[in-house]
Design a protein around this motif. Structure first.
Motif, PDB file in Angstrom:
ATOM      1  N   SER A 170       0.805  -1.222   0.000  1.00 47.38           N
ATOM      2  CA  SER A 170       0.000   0.000   0.000  1.00 47.38           C
ATOM      3  C   SER A 170       0.836   1.270   0.000  1.00 47.38           C
ATOM      4  O   SER A 170       0.326   2.352  -0.297  1.00 47.38           O
ATOM      5  CB  SER A 170      -0.929   0.013   1.220  1.00 47.38           C
ATOM      6  N   ARG A 171       2.126   1.164   0.305  1.00 42.44           N
ATOM      7  CA  ARG A 171       2.974   2.358   0.307  1.00 42.44           C
ATOM      8  C   ARG A 171       3.115   2.964  -1.090  1.00 42.44           C
ATOM      9  O   ARG A 171       3.502   4.124  -1.228  1.00 42.44           O
ATOM     10  CB  ARG A 171       4.365   2.021   0.870  1.00 42.44           C
ATOM     11  N   PHE A 172       2.799   2.185  -2.126  1.00 47.51           N
ATOM     12  CA  PHE A 172       2.885   2.694  -3.489  1.00 47.51           C
ATOM     13  C   PHE A 172       1.635   3.484  -3.893  1.00 47.51           C
ATOM     14  O   PHE A 172       1.578   4.018  -5.001  1.00 47.51           O
ATOM     15  CB  PHE A 172       3.105   1.558  -4.490  1.00 47.51           C
ATOM     16  N   ASN A 173       0.647   3.566  -3.008  1.00 44.12           N
ATOM     17  CA  ASN A 173      -0.564   4.315  -3.313  1.00 44.12           C
ATOM     18  C   ASN A 173      -0.244   5.793  -3.515  1.00 44.12           C
ATOM     19  O   ASN A 173       0.580   6.356  -2.801  1.00 44.12           O
ATOM     20  CB  ASN A 173      -1.588   4.152  -2.182  1.00 44.12           C
ATOM     21  N   LYS A 174      -0.880   6.420  -4.476  1.00 45.97           N
ATOM     22  CA  LYS A 174      -0.606   7.831  -4.769  1.00 45.97           C
ATOM     23  C   LYS A 174      -0.991   8.769  -3.638  1.00 45.97           C
ATOM     24  O   LYS A 174      -0.605   9.937  -3.630  1.00 45.97           O
ATOM     25  CB  LYS A 174      -1.322   8.249  -6.057  1.00 45.97           C
ATOM     26  N   SER A 175      -1.775   8.262  -2.682  1.00 45.86           N
ATOM     27  CA  SER A 175      -2.114   9.090  -1.523  1.00 45.86           C
ATOM     28  C   SER A 175      -0.881   9.329  -0.654  1.00 45.86           C
ATOM     29  O   SER A 175      -0.870  10.249   0.167  1.00 45.86           O
ATOM     30  CB  SER A 175      -3.210   8.407  -0.693  1.00 45.86           C
ATOM     31  N   ASN A 176       0.140   8.501  -0.828  1.00 49.09           N
ATOM     32  CA  ASN A 176       1.411   8.702  -0.148  1.00 49.09           C
ATOM     33  C   ASN A 176       2.226   9.671  -1.001  1.00 49.09           C
ATOM     34  O   ASN A 176       2.611   9.349  -2.125  1.00 49.09           O
ATOM     35  CB  ASN A 176       2.142   7.361  -0.027  1.00 49.09           C
ATOM     36  N   PRO A 177       2.501  10.882  -0.513  1.00 55.21           N
ATOM     37  CA  PRO A 177       3.183  11.893  -1.339  1.00 55.21           C
ATOM     38  C   PRO A 177       4.540  11.445  -1.860  1.00 55.21           C
ATOM     39  O   PRO A 177       4.967  11.873  -2.933  1.00 55.21           O
ATOM     40  CB  PRO A 177       3.309  13.100  -0.401  1.00 55.21           C
ATOM     41  N   VAL A 178       5.236  10.594  -1.107  1.00 52.84           N
ATOM     42  CA  VAL A 178       6.540  10.121  -1.572  1.00 52.84           C
ATOM     43  C   VAL A 178       6.376   9.237  -2.801  1.00 52.84           C
ATOM     44  O   VAL A 178       7.169   9.287  -3.744  1.00 52.84           O
ATOM     45  CB  VAL A 178       7.269   9.333  -0.464  1.00 52.84           C
ATOM     46  N   ALA A 179       5.315   8.404  -2.802  1.00 56.67           N
ATOM     47  CA  ALA A 179       5.097   7.466  -3.907  1.00 56.67           C
ATOM     48  C   ALA A 179       4.482   8.120  -5.126  1.00 56.67           C
ATOM     49  O   ALA A 179       4.455   7.521  -6.199  1.00 56.67           O
ATOM     50  CB  ALA A 179       4.204   6.321  -3.430  1.00 56.67           C
ATOM     51  N   SER A 180       4.000   9.338  -4.985  1.00 54.03           N
ATOM     52  CA  SER A 180       3.306   9.986  -6.101  1.00 54.03           C
ATOM     53  C   SER A 180       4.236  10.791  -7.000  1.00 54.03           C
ATOM     54  O   SER A 180       3.807  11.355  -7.997  1.00 54.03           O
ATOM     55  CB  SER A 180       2.213  10.912  -5.564  1.00 54.03           C
ATOM     56  N   LYS A 181       5.511  10.810  -6.681  1.00 55.14           N
ATOM     57  CA  LYS A 181       6.460  11.612  -7.453  1.00 55.14           C
ATOM     58  C   LYS A 181       6.574  11.105  -8.889  1.00 55.14           C
ATOM     59  O   LYS A 181       6.628   9.905  -9.138  1.00 55.14           O
ATOM     60  CB  LYS A 181       7.837  11.598  -6.785  1.00 55.14           C
ATOM     61  N   THR A 182       6.627  12.029  -9.817  1.00 56.88           N
ATOM     62  CA  THR A 182       6.758  11.685 -11.237  1.00 56.88           C
ATOM     63  C   THR A 182       8.022  10.870 -11.485  1.00 56.88           C
ATOM     64  O   THR A 182       9.093  11.224 -11.020  1.00 56.88           O
ATOM     65  CB  THR A 182       6.818  12.960 -12.096  1.00 56.88           C
ATOM     66  N   GLY A 183       7.866   9.771 -12.214  1.00 56.38           N
ATOM     67  CA  GLY A 183       9.015   8.962 -12.605  1.00 56.38           C
ATOM     68  C   GLY A 183       9.399   7.869 -11.632  1.00 56.38           C
ATOM     69  O   GLY A 183      10.327   7.104 -11.890  1.00 56.38           O
ATOM     70  N   LEU A 184       8.685   7.760 -10.500  1.00 54.11           N
ATOM     71  CA  LEU A 184       9.073   6.770  -9.498  1.00 54.11           C
ATOM     72  C   LEU A 184       8.942   5.345 -10.025  1.00 54.11           C
ATOM     73  O   LEU A 184       9.857   4.524  -9.867  1.00 54.11           O
ATOM     74  CB  LEU A 184       8.224   6.951  -8.235  1.00 54.11           C
ATOM     75  N   ILE A 185       7.816   5.015 -10.668  1.00 56.83           N
ATOM     76  CA  ILE A 185       7.618   3.666 -11.190  1.00 56.83           C
ATOM     77  C   ILE A 185       8.664   3.349 -12.261  1.00 56.83           C
ATOM     78  O   ILE A 185       9.244   2.259 -12.287  1.00 56.83           O
ATOM     79  CB  ILE A 185       6.196   3.495 -11.777  1.00 56.83           C
ATOM     80  N   LYS A 186       8.927   4.344 -13.130  1.00 56.23           N
ATOM     81  CA  LYS A 186       9.931   4.139 -14.180  1.00 56.23           C
ATOM     82  C   LYS A 186      11.306   3.914 -13.570  1.00 56.23           C
ATOM     83  O   LYS A 186      12.112   3.122 -14.106  1.00 56.23           O
ATOM     84  CB  LYS A 186       9.975   5.357 -15.108  1.00 56.23           C
ATOM     85  N   SER A 187      11.600   4.538 -12.445  1.00 49.10           N
ATOM     86  CA  SER A 187      12.883   4.332 -11.781  1.00 49.10           C
ATOM     87  C   SER A 187      13.040   2.889 -11.322  1.00 49.10           C
ATOM     88  O   SER A 187      14.119   2.300 -11.436  1.00 49.10           O
ATOM     89  CB  SER A 187      13.013   5.273 -10.574  1.00 49.10           C
ATOM     90  N   ILE A 188      11.940   2.313 -10.802  1.00 52.21           N
ATOM     91  CA  ILE A 188      11.991   0.913 -10.360  1.00 52.21           C
ATOM     92  C   ILE A 188      12.199  -0.007 -11.559  1.00 52.21           C
ATOM     93  O   ILE A 188      13.009  -0.943 -11.517  1.00 52.21           O
ATOM     94  CB  ILE A 188      10.697   0.529  -9.615  1.00 52.21           C
ATOM     95  N   VAL A 189      11.468   0.277 -12.631  1.00 49.11           N
ATOM     96  CA  VAL A 189      11.602  -0.534 -13.847  1.00 49.11           C
ATOM     97  C   VAL A 189      13.018  -0.437 -14.395  1.00 49.11           C
ATOM     98  O   VAL A 189      13.617  -1.455 -14.780  1.00 49.11           O
ATOM     99  CB  VAL A 189      10.573  -0.087 -14.907  1.00 49.11           C
ATOM    100  N   ASN A 190      13.573   0.778 -14.432  1.00 48.28           N
ATOM    101  CA  ASN A 190      14.939   0.949 -14.923  1.00 48.28           C
ATOM    102  C   ASN A 190      15.929   0.137 -14.101  1.00 48.28           C
ATOM    103  O   ASN A 190      16.848  -0.495 -14.639  1.00 48.28           O
ATOM    104  CB  ASN A 190      15.335   2.427 -14.887  1.00 48.28           C
ATOM    105  N   GLU A 191      15.751   0.166 -12.777  1.00 44.10           N
ATOM    106  CA  GLU A 191      16.651  -0.583 -11.898  1.00 44.10           C
ATOM    107  C   GLU A 191      16.508  -2.082 -12.119  1.00 44.10           C
ATOM    108  O   GLU A 191      17.494  -2.812 -12.195  1.00 44.10           O
ATOM    109  CB  GLU A 191      16.370  -0.227 -10.436  1.00 44.10           C
TER     110      GLU A 191
END
Length: 410
Positions: A170-191
């Motif tokens: 649930s920490r990846f929910n956009k209601s969490n301001p840290v998880a809502s940052k632009t590019g976060l999902i792409k960063s995980i995919v890149n890694e």
């Protein structure tokens, strides 16, 4: 006249318009701006702003290796018009930025981070307050396993990844301001892609991309196993070696710990003991993350304390009441700390490089970018320069020697 070349071929999907707006705002008095963008993604740019002063050049993703040739052609054409003409290159790609060195005093290069005045997720700075990047990659792999995304035929659309991750954590929910940052999902995919855990595919007609697992990874142990690291990125190998030696490197919070140490010593004016300094530094950073973000952190704070303790036990950077530097030992855990040696941050950061070499790693001159990724979780020009300065410090102190472009113990 000055030519502005803005390369956004490495931008996070959906950020193209904001990047273009930033360039137009920064160089509003300039009438010769060229933006390089992947083919078909140009439709994400407002066509009403394409004018005589602003042009778009499309780059086929399959021909990204020719990007420097295309840009060089534009530079040559513009600079040859007049000896007074100059140019600026803005790009996420280091290989594009280095083009400036070919044009003495006529072309300058800056990163998008400088243009935007902030640190983008996709150019580094993974938010450790959310969770360690290793854990984020593990959640992604688990989610892909459960959705049976094990081949190109069963690949997931990138736009669906957020929902998959939220279902797992649930920490990846956009209601969490840290998880809502632009590019976060792409960063995980890149890694994950760099670690050879996933494959991605862009079909050239859809601004989305597709992702599927590169193998049968059924457990976190497999994802973080020694065999996996050997097959993964060089940065990943460096991180695992340091972890195994109890030396972090905790790239996302290490300097926050350093800041906390400095503030505590300054505030307590020599009345804080060594052990209390370490404990309070860790507690301060932990509290800062939890207070700012209101999220429960599944973070190995005990390991963070052990890391800080070991780093300080390897280096004489703390000053005692007689202003003599000392390293932390069992016998001085109660010793009051009155200050720090002048270059203490350089000493501690460079010690991580020294630890890698002590563990048998042969760091070659061509691996500065990978070393930058491991120590700072960032491969931009600033981080690479920081790594070069750390290596120069070790060489000047004769702690390491350069033999055939490879670092060895001095």
């Amino acid at each position: 006249m000055k030519l502005i070349i803005a390369d956004i071929t490495r931008a996070n999907l959906g950020t193209e318009q904001s990047l273009v707006n930033s360039i137009l705002e920064r160089y509003e008095s300039h009438n010769n701006i060229v933006v390089y963008i992947y083919s078909l993604l140009e439709q994400l740019i407002d066509e009403n702003i394409v004018t005589d002063r602003f042009k778009i050049k499309k780059v086929d993703p399959a021909e990204i290796s020719f990007l420097t040739t295309m840009i060089s052609s534009d530079l040559d054409a513009e600079l040859n018009k007049s000896e007074d003409n100059t140019a600026i290159i803005v790009s996420f790609h280091s290989f594009v930025l280095t083009l400036a060195s070919r044009y003495t005093n006529r072309v300058s290069a800056i990163t998008w981070k400088e243009v935007l005045g902030r640190k983008l997720v996709n150019s580094g700075g993974w938010p450790e307050q959310l969770m360690p990047i290793d854990e984020a990659v593990s959640v992604l792999v688990d989610a892909m396993n459960e959705s049976n995304s094990i081949s190109r035929q069963s690949a997931q659309r990138a736009s669906d990844l957020r929902s998959l991750l939220v279902n797992k954590d649930s920490r990846f929910n956009k209601s969490n301001p840290v998880a809502s940052k632009t590019g976060l999902i792409k960063s995980i995919v890149n890694e994950a892609e760099e670690r050879k855990l996933v494959h991605t595919f862009h079909n050239g007609t859809d601004p989305n991309y597709y992702i599927w697992l590169a193998g049968d990874f059924k457990s976190k142990a497999q994802i973080n196993s020694t065999n996996f690291v050997h097959k993964g990125s060089i940065s990943g190998q460096y991180i695992e070696i340091l972890k195994g030696d109890g030396l972090g490197p905790f790239s996302g919070i290490r300097h926050k710990l350093f800041n906390s140490i400095e503030e505590l010593i300054g505030r307590e004016l020599g009345f804080i003991e060594t052990n209390a300094l370490i404990n309070q530094a860790v507690a301060t950073v932990k509290s800062e993350f939890e207070n700012n973000n209101g999220v429960h952190l599944n973070y190995p704070w005990r390991r963070v304390r052990s890391f800080l303790l070991k780093l300080l036990s390897r280096n004489e950077v703390l000053l005692n009441i007689d202003e003599k530097p000392f390293r932390v030992t069992f016998s001085n855990l109660s010793t009051p700390v009155t200050g720090l040696v002048s270059n203490w941050r350089t000493i501690l950061d460079s010690d991580l490089i020294l630890a890698l070499i002590e563990n048998g790693v042969q760091i070659q001159v061509g691996e500065i970018q990978q070393l930058s990724g491991a120590l700072f979780y960032d491969r931009d020009e600033t981080s690479e320069q920081n790594v070069i300065k750390l290596i120069e410090y070790l060489l000047n102190r004769k702690l390491v020697v350069d033999i055939n472009c490879t670092l060895n113990i001095g």
